[in-house]
Motif scaffolding. Structure first.
Motif, PDB file in Angstrom:
ATOM      1  N   VAL A 216      10.473 124.714 -18.095  1.00 29.19           N
ATOM      2  CA  VAL A 216      10.697 125.296 -16.826  1.00 29.19           C
ATOM      3  C   VAL A 216      10.672 124.009 -15.764  1.00 29.19           C
ATOM      4  CG1 VAL A 216       9.009 126.485 -14.991  1.00 29.19           C
ATOM      5  CG2 VAL A 216       9.588 127.317 -17.674  1.00 29.19           C
ATOM      6  N   ASN A 217       9.973 123.069 -16.131  1.00 31.92           N
ATOM      7  CA  ASN A 217       9.786 121.968 -15.105  1.00 31.92           C
ATOM      8  C   ASN A 217      11.343 121.392 -15.008  1.00 31.92           C
ATOM      9  OD1 ASN A 217       7.261 121.726 -14.624  1.00 31.92           O
ATOM     10  ND2 ASN A 217       6.710 120.279 -16.405  1.00 31.92           N
ATOM     11  N   SER A 218      12.117 121.183 -16.022  1.00 36.45           N
ATOM     12  CA  SER A 218      13.354 120.809 -16.010  1.00 36.45           C
ATOM     13  C   SER A 218      14.158 121.556 -15.050  1.00 36.45           C
ATOM     14  CB  SER A 218      14.164 120.620 -17.304  1.00 36.45           C
ATOM     15  OG  SER A 218      15.555 120.120 -17.145  1.00 36.45           O
ATOM     16  N   SER A 219      13.973 122.855 -15.413  1.00 30.92           N
ATOM     17  CA  SER A 219      14.933 124.089 -14.459  1.00 30.92           C
ATOM     18  C   SER A 219      14.473 123.886 -12.886  1.00 30.92           C
ATOM     19  CB  SER A 219      14.637 125.298 -15.006  1.00 30.92           C
ATOM     20  OG  SER A 219      15.055 125.486 -16.316  1.00 30.92           O
ATOM     21  N   ILE A 220      13.221 123.503 -12.465  1.00 29.41           N
ATOM     22  CA  ILE A 220      12.620 123.453 -11.243  1.00 29.41           C
ATOM     23  C   ILE A 220      13.266 122.230 -10.558  1.00 29.41           C
ATOM     24  CG2 ILE A 220      10.660 123.262  -9.798  1.00 29.41           C
ATOM     25  CD1 ILE A 220       9.176 125.084 -11.503  1.00 29.41           C
ATOM     26  N   GLU A 221      13.087 120.976 -11.314  1.00 31.18           N
ATOM     27  CA  GLU A 221      13.346 119.851 -10.748  1.00 31.18           C
ATOM     28  C   GLU A 221      14.930 119.754 -10.619  1.00 31.18           C
ATOM     29  OE1 GLU A 221      11.910 116.959 -13.519  1.00 31.18           O
ATOM     30  OE2 GLU A 221       9.635 117.669 -12.956  1.00 31.18           O
ATOM     31  N   ASN A 222      15.631 120.311 -11.494  1.00 32.41           N
ATOM     32  CA  ASN A 222      17.347 120.328 -11.235  1.00 32.41           C
ATOM     33  C   ASN A 222      17.765 121.524 -10.655  1.00 32.41           C
ATOM     34  OD1 ASN A 222      17.325 117.925 -12.863  1.00 32.41           O
ATOM     35  ND2 ASN A 222      17.316 119.418 -14.741  1.00 32.41           N
ATOM     36  N   LYS A 223      16.847 122.418  -9.921  1.00 32.90           N
ATOM     37  CA  LYS A 223      16.995 123.398  -9.049  1.00 32.90           C
ATOM     38  C   LYS A 223      18.216 124.369  -9.781  1.00 32.90           C
ATOM     39  CE  LYS A 223      15.803 121.098  -4.820  1.00 32.90           C
ATOM     40  NZ  LYS A 223      16.442 120.728  -3.340  1.00 32.90           N
ATOM     41  N   MET A 224      17.940 124.293 -10.911  1.00 28.61           N
ATOM     42  CA  MET A 224      19.059 125.196 -11.781  1.00 28.61           C
ATOM     43  C   MET A 224      18.829 126.700 -11.626  1.00 28.61           C
ATOM     44  SD  MET A 224      19.226 122.842 -15.365  1.00 28.61           S
ATOM     45  CE  MET A 224      20.085 124.000 -16.102  1.00 28.61           C
ATOM     46  N   VAL A 225      17.608 127.097 -11.354  1.00 26.64           N
ATOM     47  CA  VAL A 225      17.364 128.650 -11.482  1.00 26.64           C
ATOM     48  C   VAL A 225      16.500 128.913 -10.236  1.00 26.64           C
ATOM     49  CG1 VAL A 225      17.081 128.674 -13.923  1.00 26.64           C
ATOM     50  CG2 VAL A 225      15.407 128.051 -12.902  1.00 26.64           C
ATOM     51  N   ASN A 226      16.406 130.209 -10.066  1.00 26.55           N
ATOM     52  CA  ASN A 226      15.477 130.859  -9.243  1.00 26.55           C
ATOM     53  C   ASN A 226      14.359 131.466 -10.141  1.00 26.55           C
ATOM     54  OD1 ASN A 226      14.022 132.328  -7.485  1.00 26.55           O
ATOM     55  ND2 ASN A 226      15.573 133.836  -7.144  1.00 26.55           N
ATOM     56  N   LEU A 227      13.314 130.807 -10.444  1.00 30.60           N
ATOM     57  CA  LEU A 227      12.217 131.145 -11.433  1.00 30.60           C
ATOM     58  C   LEU A 227      11.548 132.120 -10.914  1.00 30.60           C
ATOM     59  CD1 LEU A 227      10.636 130.033 -13.863  1.00 30.60           C
ATOM     60  CD2 LEU A 227       9.488 128.703 -12.529  1.00 30.60           C
ATOM     61  N   ASP A 228      11.118 133.254 -12.110  1.00 33.51           N
ATOM     62  CA  ASP A 228      10.150 134.046 -11.735  1.00 33.51           C
ATOM     63  C   ASP A 228       8.803 133.571 -11.989  1.00 33.51           C
ATOM     64  OD1 ASP A 228       8.585 136.352 -11.582  1.00 33.51           O
ATOM     65  OD2 ASP A 228       9.808 137.920 -12.488  1.00 33.51           O
TER      66      ASP A 228
ATOM     67  N   SER B  62       1.090 119.173  -3.309  1.00 37.02           N
ATOM     68  CA  SER B  62       2.421 119.950  -2.483  1.00 37.02           C
ATOM     69  C   SER B  62       3.146 118.959  -1.793  1.00 37.02           C
ATOM     70  CB  SER B  62       1.633 120.688  -1.467  1.00 37.02           C
ATOM     71  OG  SER B  62       0.711 121.523  -1.979  1.00 37.02           O
ATOM     72  N   GLU B  63       2.595 117.900  -1.129  1.00 39.43           N
ATOM     73  CA  GLU B  63       3.923 116.965  -0.492  1.00 39.43           C
ATOM     74  C   GLU B  63       4.479 116.336  -1.655  1.00 39.43           C
ATOM     75  OE1 GLU B  63       1.433 114.360   1.670  1.00 39.43           O
ATOM     76  OE2 GLU B  63       0.753 115.657   3.415  1.00 39.43           O
ATOM     77  N   ARG B  64       4.230 115.930  -2.672  1.00 39.46           N
ATOM     78  CA  ARG B  64       4.820 115.373  -3.873  1.00 39.46           C
ATOM     79  C   ARG B  64       5.690 116.305  -4.420  1.00 39.46           C
ATOM     80  NH1 ARG B  64       3.993 114.974  -9.482  1.00 39.46           N
ATOM     81  NH2 ARG B  64       5.138 113.127 -10.444  1.00 39.46           N
ATOM     82  N   GLU B  65       5.417 117.357  -4.610  1.00 40.81           N
ATOM     83  CA  GLU B  65       6.441 118.261  -4.972  1.00 40.81           C
ATOM     84  C   GLU B  65       7.475 118.771  -4.023  1.00 40.81           C
ATOM     85  OE1 GLU B  65       6.693 119.874  -8.118  1.00 40.81           O
ATOM     86  OE2 GLU B  65       5.036 118.555  -8.512  1.00 40.81           O
ATOM     87  N   GLU B  66       7.299 119.029  -2.652  1.00 37.64           N
ATOM     88  CA  GLU B  66       8.513 118.941  -1.660  1.00 37.64           C
ATOM     89  C   GLU B  66       9.087 117.671  -1.771  1.00 37.64           C
ATOM     90  OE1 GLU B  66      10.447 121.214   0.891  1.00 37.64           O
ATOM     91  OE2 GLU B  66       8.460 121.863   0.145  1.00 37.64           O
ATOM     92  N   ALA B  67       8.736 116.741  -1.903  1.00 39.56           N
ATOM     93  CA  ALA B  67       9.535 115.445  -1.691  1.00 39.56           C
ATOM     94  C   ALA B  67      10.358 115.454  -2.993  1.00 39.56           C
ATOM     95  CB  ALA B  67       8.564 114.144  -1.824  1.00 39.56           C
ATOM     96  N   ARG B  68       9.897 115.857  -4.140  1.00 40.79           N
ATOM     97  CA  ARG B  68      10.749 115.771  -5.494  1.00 40.79           C
ATOM     98  C   ARG B  68      12.001 116.882  -5.090  1.00 40.79           C
ATOM     99  NH1 ARG B  68       7.078 116.160 -10.540  1.00 40.79           N
ATOM    100  NH2 ARG B  68       9.170 115.460 -11.625  1.00 40.79           N
TER     101      ARG B  68
END
Length: 177
Positions: free
Chosen positions: A118-130, A165-171
């Motif tokens: 899930v982390n990999s998918s989120i970071e690589n913007k590979m999916v729209n995660l439920d 939150s800011e770190r996640e947005e920056a990533r």
């Protein structure tokens, strides 16, 4: 929650009062959160002995922090995609390990595989995660494990939450500075 486990060893010797190599839970809880201790026990099959060390507790603490960070990330996740949300289903696989002689270490292995995927998918913007679907599964599993979500009494300072939150947005924006 009650856990049963094999013998507890300290420096490869059975923990006992007569050897003077024991610690009380009160002593341990002064140094480590009870969830960390529980997580440490869950990582070892209940039939196996545990060689109780600070190193083992530190490893458990690190793993638990990774799990709690994952939960925080899921709670704050928002997708920018219009694609059909992807559902990571893993509860059944965890159940297979639990049904196999209460193999908590194997079950946690499945959960950490999902964390990585899930982390990999989120970071690589590979999916729209439920993310709600994943969180619901984790909530049901936590009724057994009792460690996946931070204890409600634990709270993170609002400034720390804002930094996360800011770190996640920056990533998300690939702003690594």
């Amino acid at each position: 929650y009650w856990l049963h486990n094999g013998f507890i060893n300290v420096d490869n010797e059975k923990m006992s009062k007569s050897l003077g190599n024991f610690s009380t839970l009160k002593d341990i809880f002064e140094k480590y959160d009870p969830q960390v201790v529980r997580f440490m026990f869950l990582q070892t099959h209940y039939r196996n002995p545990i060689n109780f060390t600070d190193e083992l507790l530190e490893q458990a603490k690190s793993g638990l922090e990774r799990l709690h960070e994952f939960v925080r990330k899921l709670k704050s996740y928002t997708s920018s995609s219009n694609e059909e949300p992807l559902r990571f289903e893993f509860e059944g696989e965890v159940g297979k390990f639990m049904d196999n002689d209460f193999d908590t270490s194997g079950a946690l292995g499945v959960i950490f595989t999902i964390v990585k995927s899930v982390n990999s998918s989120i970071e690589n913007k590979m999916v729209n995660l439920d993310n709600v679907f994943v969180l619901e599964q984790l909530e049901r599993l936590d009724k057994v494990f009792g460690v996946i979500f931070p204890v409600k009494g634990d709270s993170i300072d609002e400034d720390v939450e804002k930094l996360i939150s800011e770190r996640e947005e920056a990533r998300k924006n690939k702003d690594f500075e």
